[in-house]
Design an enzyme around this catalytic site. Structure first.
Site, PDB file in Angstrom:
ATOM      1  N   PHE A   3      51.219  24.451 -44.625  1.00  0.00           N
ATOM      2  CA  PHE A   3      49.827  24.336 -44.365  1.00  0.00           C
ATOM      3  C   PHE A   3      49.175  25.316 -43.232  1.00  0.00           C
ATOM      4  CE2 PHE A   3      45.608  22.863 -44.140  1.00  0.00           C
ATOM      5  CZ  PHE A   3      45.336  22.082 -45.356  1.00  0.00           C
ATOM      6  N   PHE A   4      49.921  25.241 -42.061  1.00  0.00           N
ATOM      7  CA  PHE A   4      49.761  26.072 -40.724  1.00  0.00           C
ATOM      8  C   PHE A   4      49.650  27.572 -41.298  1.00  0.00           C
ATOM      9  CE2 PHE A   4      50.479  22.107 -38.315  1.00  0.00           C
ATOM     10  CZ  PHE A   4      49.286  22.002 -37.584  1.00  0.00           C
ATOM     11  N   PHE A  38      40.257  20.037 -43.316  1.00  0.00           N
ATOM     12  CA  PHE A  38      41.394  19.272 -42.788  1.00  0.00           C
ATOM     13  C   PHE A  38      42.197  18.547 -43.647  1.00  0.00           C
ATOM     14  CE2 PHE A  38      43.392  16.260 -39.588  1.00  0.00           C
ATOM     15  CZ  PHE A  38      43.570  17.451 -38.583  1.00  0.00           C
ATOM     16  N   ARG A  98      49.839  26.980 -30.330  1.00  0.00           N
ATOM     17  CA  ARG A  98      48.586  27.254 -31.190  1.00  0.00           C
ATOM     18  C   ARG A  98      47.358  27.294 -30.246  1.00  0.00           C
ATOM     19  NH1 ARG A  98      48.546  27.712 -36.839  1.00  0.00           N
ATOM     20  NH2 ARG A  98      46.482  27.434 -37.588  1.00  0.00           N
TER      21      ARG A  98
END
Length: 337
Positions: free
Chosen positions: A71-72, A174, A314
């Site tokens: 997902f990231f 999200f 990140r």
């Protein structure tokens, strides 16, 4: 406040999970080998999930961790397609992901590693609970892909959504209901609609995710302002409510802290609901235990998100050469340079 109310916990499988997710990223070619070697552990993607899905069987924890890492990477591809003006590449990826979600087995060897990795992780997740859960997960993720498409349009056109528009869209970008669905895989029990939609359970789930999304906005605001982005609660407050940057930070923080207070209140009602479910029948005992597991992990989400944002590379934008360009991303799209 977070540290006092929500002590940090990690799944005991976490070290092995981290190692295997790193290997999976390499095997699926989701990140270049040099980026995996230099950045994967410091990004702490597995830490986030290992702090959330406590009690999950190891194979479930691994599948969720790999899916989360995917997902990231997907989020980064979406961002780079916007930054580098690749609408055709994004539309192609969007359509392929919709297809892979409905038939993952047919996409395991797809030419785009991002599509193949998605198919692999989804197929593994689909193995843990009944088909009804799989269909719900797919429905929720189709909506997430659609929300990413709307964000692509907004960012490409320079459209800053109003605060209310942004909050509705943020619940999808999200993936609020995806992470909540996965609580059931950790508990080993699909919850019926009457349980999932109980006001106290649903409110607790929503608050845990709102906290995460808004705290993410707070921590990523410097990076997103540097990148001239338009999708952030703080940016919507500045643009549409006339707040200064300093006032917007205070307001986002206030909203974040309110989710904590509200969760602690509704958690008590949700716990009473779990007790009521355990009515002496075998099914009641199973459902009560599953709800308790899910509620416990909603609580864990607060500490997991908090520590992730303070430990993951990140968000350490001050250490980057270019505050708008993460050093761990590849600027290539499948089939494009």
């Amino acid at each position: 406040m977070i540290e006092a109310a929500f002590p940090r916990r990690l799944h005991p499988y976490w070290p092995k999970c981290q190692e295997k997710t790193r290997a999976w990223l390499l095997e699926k070619r989701l990140m270049p080998a040099d980026k995996v070697e230099e950045y994967a552990d410091g990004l702490c993607y597995t830490d986030l999930m290992a702090g959330y899905y406590i009690g999950a069987p190891d194979e479930v924890m691994q599948a969720i961790a790999d899916y989360s890492a995917w997902f990231f990477v997907w989020d980064d591809r979406h961002d780079r397609d916007i930054v580098h003006g690749r609408p055709a590449a994004w539309r192609l990826l969007r359509d392929r992901l919709h297809s892979a979600l409905d038939s993952p087995g047919e996409h395991l060897r797809h030419e785009d590693p991002l599509v193949a990795g998605f198919a692999d992780s989804v197929q593994r997740l689909y193995a843990f609970l009944p088909q009804t859960w799989n269909l719900r997960f797919a429905r929720h993720f189709h909506a997430v892909i659609g929300a990413y498409d709307r964000e692509f349009h907004n960012r490409t056109e320079g459209i800053v959504p109003t605060v209310e528009e942004y909050l509705r869209l943020r619940r999808l970008t999200f993936a609020h209901w995806i992470w909540t669905d996965l609580l059931e895989t950790a508990a080993g029990c699909e919850l019926p609609d009457a349980v999932r939609k109980h006001p106290a359970y649903r409110r607790a789930a929503l608050l845990s995710q709102e906290f995460a999304a808004w705290y993410n906005d707070l921590c990523s605001l410097p990076k997103e302002i540097a990148g001239d982005e338009v999708h952030n609660l703080g940016i919507s407050l500045i643009t549409h409510e006339g707040l200064t940057l300093e006032q917007a930070v205070v307001e986002v923080r206030r909203r974040v802290e309110k989710t904590i207070d509200d969760f602690l209140d509704v958690e008590q009602e949700a716990l009473r609901f779990a007790d009521d479910l355990a009515d002496g029948t075998v099914r009641g005992k199973e459902l009560g235990a599953a709800v308790l597991s899910c509620l416990s992990n909603m609580r864990n989400w607060f500490s997991s998100v908090y520590w992730f944002h303070h430990e993951s590379g990140r968000y350490m934008v001050d250490s980057w050469d270019d505050r708008s360009t993460p050093p761990y991303v590849s600027n290539e799209a499948a089939g494009e340079k």
